[in-house]
Design a protein around this motif. Structure first.
Motif, PDB file in Angstrom:
ATOM      1  N   GLN A 103      52.200  50.065  36.192  1.00 13.55           N
ATOM      2  CA  GLN A 103      51.140  49.264  35.583  1.00 13.55           C
ATOM      3  C   GLN A 103      50.980  47.906  36.269  1.00 13.55           C
ATOM      4  O   GLN A 103      49.861  47.432  36.444  1.00 13.55           O
ATOM      5  CB  GLN A 103      51.430  49.069  34.091  1.00 13.55           C
ATOM      6  CG  GLN A 103      50.302  48.420  33.322  1.00 13.55           C
ATOM      7  CD  GLN A 103      49.014  49.246  33.371  1.00 13.55           C
ATOM      8  OE1 GLN A 103      49.044  50.465  33.472  1.00 13.55           O
ATOM      9  NE2 GLN A 103      47.879  48.566  33.335  1.00 13.55           N
ATOM     10  N   GLN A 104      52.037  47.262  36.659  1.00 13.45           N
ATOM     11  CA  GLN A 104      51.937  45.915  37.214  1.00 13.45           C
ATOM     12  C   GLN A 104      51.165  45.863  38.538  1.00 13.45           C
ATOM     13  O   GLN A 104      50.273  45.035  38.680  1.00 13.45           O
ATOM     14  CB  GLN A 104      53.342  45.320  37.379  1.00 13.45           C
ATOM     15  CG  GLN A 104      53.316  43.875  37.823  1.00 13.45           C
ATOM     16  CD  GLN A 104      54.717  43.313  38.006  1.00 13.45           C
ATOM     17  OE1 GLN A 104      55.695  44.030  37.836  1.00 13.45           O
ATOM     18  NE2 GLN A 104      54.795  42.051  38.357  1.00 13.45           N
ATOM     19  N   PRO A 105      51.431  46.716  39.521  1.00 15.23           N
ATOM     20  CA  PRO A 105      50.625  46.645  40.754  1.00 15.23           C
ATOM     21  C   PRO A 105      49.155  46.999  40.521  1.00 15.23           C
ATOM     22  O   PRO A 105      48.271  46.447  41.170  1.00 15.23           O
ATOM     23  CB  PRO A 105      51.283  47.657  41.686  1.00 15.23           C
ATOM     24  CG  PRO A 105      52.626  47.887  41.146  1.00 15.23           C
ATOM     25  CD  PRO A 105      52.547  47.644  39.677  1.00 15.23           C
ATOM     26  N   PHE A 106      48.903  47.922  39.570  1.00 11.87           N
ATOM     27  CA  PHE A 106      47.513  48.305  39.325  1.00 11.87           C
ATOM     28  C   PHE A 106      46.732  47.149  38.720  1.00 11.87           C
ATOM     29  O   PHE A 106      45.582  46.904  39.094  1.00 11.87           O
ATOM     30  CB  PHE A 106      47.452  49.530  38.404  1.00 11.87           C
ATOM     31  CG  PHE A 106      46.056  50.032  38.210  1.00 11.87           C
ATOM     32  CD1 PHE A 106      45.392  50.696  39.227  1.00 11.87           C
ATOM     33  CD2 PHE A 106      45.395  49.814  37.016  1.00 11.87           C
ATOM     34  CE1 PHE A 106      44.101  51.148  39.053  1.00 11.87           C
ATOM     35  CE2 PHE A 106      44.100  50.258  36.834  1.00 11.87           C
ATOM     36  CZ  PHE A 106      43.448  50.934  37.850  1.00 11.87           C
ATOM     37  N   SER A 107      47.325  46.395  37.818  1.00 13.44           N
ATOM     38  CA  SER A 107      46.614  45.254  37.214  1.00 13.44           C
ATOM     39  C   SER A 107      46.378  44.160  38.252  1.00 13.44           C
ATOM     40  O   SER A 107      45.313  43.522  38.254  1.00 13.44           O
ATOM     41  CB  SER A 107      47.394  44.713  36.012  1.00 13.44           C
ATOM     42  OG  SER A 107      48.665  44.249  36.431  1.00 13.44           O
ATOM     43  N   CYS A 108      47.325  43.959  39.158  1.00 11.69           N
ATOM     44  CA  CYS A 108      47.115  42.983  40.240  1.00 11.69           C
ATOM     45  C   CYS A 108      46.013  43.454  41.191  1.00 11.69           C
ATOM     46  O   CYS A 108      45.222  42.645  41.684  1.00 11.69           O
ATOM     47  CB  CYS A 108      48.410  42.755  41.006  1.00 11.69           C
ATOM     48  SG  CYS A 108      49.652  41.838  40.085  1.00 11.69           S
ATOM     49  N   ILE A 110      43.438  45.369  40.402  1.00 12.71           N
ATOM     50  CA  ILE A 110      42.145  45.208  39.723  1.00 12.71           C
ATOM     51  C   ILE A 110      41.727  43.741  39.755  1.00 12.71           C
ATOM     52  O   ILE A 110      40.541  43.429  39.964  1.00 12.71           O
ATOM     53  CB  ILE A 110      42.219  45.748  38.279  1.00 12.71           C
ATOM     54  CG1 ILE A 110      42.389  47.258  38.304  1.00 12.71           C
ATOM     55  CG2 ILE A 110      40.995  45.367  37.468  1.00 12.71           C
ATOM     56  CD1 ILE A 110      41.253  48.000  38.957  1.00 12.71           C
ATOM     57  N   LEU A 111      42.663  42.820  39.597  1.00 10.07           N
ATOM     58  CA  LEU A 111      42.346  41.396  39.684  1.00 10.07           C
ATOM     59  C   LEU A 111      41.884  41.038  41.101  1.00 10.07           C
ATOM     60  O   LEU A 111      40.889  40.309  41.272  1.00 10.07           O
ATOM     61  CB  LEU A 111      43.579  40.563  39.300  1.00 10.07           C
ATOM     62  CG  LEU A 111      43.395  39.047  39.368  1.00 10.07           C
ATOM     63  CD1 LEU A 111      42.362  38.597  38.358  1.00 10.07           C
ATOM     64  CD2 LEU A 111      44.709  38.350  39.154  1.00 10.07           C
ATOM     65  N   LEU A 115      38.127  39.601  42.118  1.00 14.55           N
ATOM     66  CA  LEU A 115      37.906  38.349  42.849  1.00 14.55           C
ATOM     67  C   LEU A 115      37.141  38.595  44.153  1.00 14.55           C
ATOM     68  O   LEU A 115      36.246  37.821  44.523  1.00 14.55           O
ATOM     69  CB  LEU A 115      39.249  37.668  43.135  1.00 14.55           C
ATOM     70  CG  LEU A 115      39.972  37.101  41.912  1.00 14.55           C
ATOM     71  CD1 LEU A 115      41.332  36.553  42.310  1.00 14.55           C
ATOM     72  CD2 LEU A 115      39.138  36.020  41.256  1.00 14.55           C
ATOM     73  N   SER A 116      37.461  39.672  44.844  1.00 17.65           N
ATOM     74  CA  SER A 116      36.753  39.985  46.082  1.00 17.65           C
ATOM     75  C   SER A 116      35.297  40.346  45.805  1.00 17.65           C
ATOM     76  O   SER A 116      34.389  39.943  46.541  1.00 17.65           O
ATOM     77  CB  SER A 116      37.472  41.139  46.791  1.00 17.65           C
ATOM     78  OG  SER A 116      36.882  41.388  48.030  1.00 17.65           O
ATOM     79  N   GLU A 117      35.068  41.097  44.735  1.00 13.38           N
ATOM     80  CA  GLU A 117      33.686  41.452  44.375  1.00 13.38           C
ATOM     81  C   GLU A 117      32.912  40.221  43.918  1.00 13.38           C
ATOM     82  O   GLU A 117      31.708  40.105  44.180  1.00 13.38           O
ATOM     83  CB  GLU A 117      33.704  42.516  43.283  1.00 13.38           C
ATOM     84  CG  GLU A 117      32.380  43.161  43.035  1.00 13.38           C
ATOM     85  CD  GLU A 117      31.880  43.978  44.214  1.00 13.38           C
ATOM     86  OE1 GLU A 117      30.644  44.066  44.357  1.00 13.38           O
ATOM     87  OE2 GLU A 117      32.688  44.513  44.971  1.00 13.38           O
ATOM     88  N   ALA A 118      33.569  39.273  43.266  1.00 18.88           N
ATOM     89  CA  ALA A 118      32.902  38.030  42.862  1.00 18.88           C
ATOM     90  C   ALA A 118      32.475  37.226  44.089  1.00 18.88           C
ATOM     91  O   ALA A 118      31.384  36.635  44.107  1.00 18.88           O
ATOM     92  CB  ALA A 118      33.824  37.203  41.970  1.00 18.88           C
ATOM     93  N   MET A 119      33.311  37.219  45.117  1.00 20.12           N
ATOM     94  CA  MET A 119      32.925  36.520  46.351  1.00 20.12           C
ATOM     95  C   MET A 119      31.741  37.207  47.023  1.00 20.12           C
ATOM     96  O   MET A 119      30.864  36.551  47.582  1.00 20.12           O
ATOM     97  CB  MET A 119      34.115  36.465  47.314  1.00 20.12           C
ATOM     98  CG  MET A 119      35.187  35.494  46.875  1.00 20.12           C
ATOM     99  SD  MET A 119      34.568  33.836  46.577  1.00 20.12           S
ATOM    100  CE  MET A 119      34.052  33.366  48.196  1.00 20.12           C
ATOM    101  N   ARG A 120      31.685  38.525  46.944  1.00 20.27           N
ATOM    102  CA  ARG A 120      30.548  39.250  47.508  1.00 20.27           C
ATOM    103  C   ARG A 120      29.264  38.864  46.781  1.00 20.27           C
ATOM    104  O   ARG A 120      28.241  38.601  47.414  1.00 20.27           O
ATOM    105  CB  ARG A 120      30.774  40.748  47.392  1.00 20.27           C
ATOM    106  CG  ARG A 120      29.599  41.564  47.893  1.00 20.27           C
ATOM    107  CD  ARG A 120      29.754  43.028  47.605  1.00 20.27           C
ATOM    108  NE  ARG A 120      30.947  43.553  48.233  1.00 20.27           N
ATOM    109  CZ  ARG A 120      31.004  44.716  48.856  1.00 20.27           C
ATOM    110  NH1 ARG A 120      29.954  45.482  48.921  1.00 20.27           N
ATOM    111  NH2 ARG A 120      32.123  45.133  49.392  1.00 20.27           N
ATOM    112  N   LEU A 121      29.314  38.831  45.469  1.00 21.00           N
ATOM    113  CA  LEU A 121      28.117  38.453  44.703  1.00 21.00           C
ATOM    114  C   LEU A 121      27.737  36.996  44.949  1.00 21.00           C
ATOM    115  O   LEU A 121      26.550  36.653  45.005  1.00 21.00           O
ATOM    116  CB  LEU A 121      28.344  38.712  43.219  1.00 21.00           C
ATOM    117  CG  LEU A 121      28.451  40.189  42.832  1.00 21.00           C
ATOM    118  CD1 LEU A 121      28.807  40.326  41.370  1.00 21.00           C
ATOM    119  CD2 LEU A 121      27.164  40.907  43.149  1.00 21.00           C
TER     120      LEU A 121
END
Length: 134
Positions: A103-108, A110-111, A115-121
Motif C-alpha cells: 500500500q505505501q509505494p502505491f499511495s506515493c 498516486i501522489l 503532481l505530474s498531471e497537475a504540472m501538465r495542466l
C-alpha cells in the motif's frame, strides 16, 4: 497569382534582355511589379515578360512572439509525460524488490502521478493564456 504579361523566349530576347536572366530568381519573383518602362525593343516588337507576384501574409512581432512562447510553454507537457513514466517505472521496481510493502509505494505513486498531471495542466493553461489572453 496574377501575371502581367506573356512569357516569350526567343534568341532575340535572350541577346537583347539579359538583365532579367542575370538577376536571381528570388529577386525577380519577390520584387514588386514594375510599371511600363522605356526599354529598347528588338526587331520592333515590344517585350512582354511574365512577372509573378508572391503574396505573403505579414505577421507582427507580437504574434510571432506569442507562438514562440506558447511552443516553449508546451515543453512542460512532454516533461510531465516523462515524469509519469518515471513514477510508475519506480513503482514497478519497488514492487519487484519488496512485495510485502504493497500500500505505501502505491499511495506515493498516486501522489507523484497527481503532481505530474497537475504540472501538465498548468503548462496547458499557461499556453492557452499566452495564445488567447495576451
Amino acid at each position: 497569382m496574377p501575371t502581367t504579361g506573356v512569357l516569350l523566349i526567343s534568341p532575340v530576347l535572350m541577346c537583347c534582355y539579359t538583365r532579367g536572366l542575370i538577376r536571381p530568381v528570388s529577386a525577380s519573383l519577390l520584387s514588386k511589379p514594375e510599371g511600363p518602362s522605356k526599354q529598347p525593343t528588338c526587331s520592333g516588337s515590344p517585350l512582354q515578360v511574365a512577372r509573378w507576384e508572391v503574396q505573403t501574409s505579414f505577421v507582427s512581432w507580437d504574434t510571432a512572439a506569442k507562438f514562440i512562447g506558447a511552443g516553449a510553454a508546451t515543453v512542460g507537457v512532454a516533461g510531465s509525460g516523462a515524469g509519469i513514466g518515471t513514477v510508475f517505472g519506480s513503482l514497478i521496481i519497488g514492487y519487484a524488490r519488496n512485495l510485502s510493502l504493497k500500500q505505501q509505494p502505491f499511495s506515493c505513486a498516486i501522489l507523484g502521478f497527481a503532481l505530474s498531471e497537475a504540472m501538465r495542466l498548468f503548462c496547458l493553461v499557461v499556453t492557452l493564456l499566452i495564445l488567447f489572453a495576451m
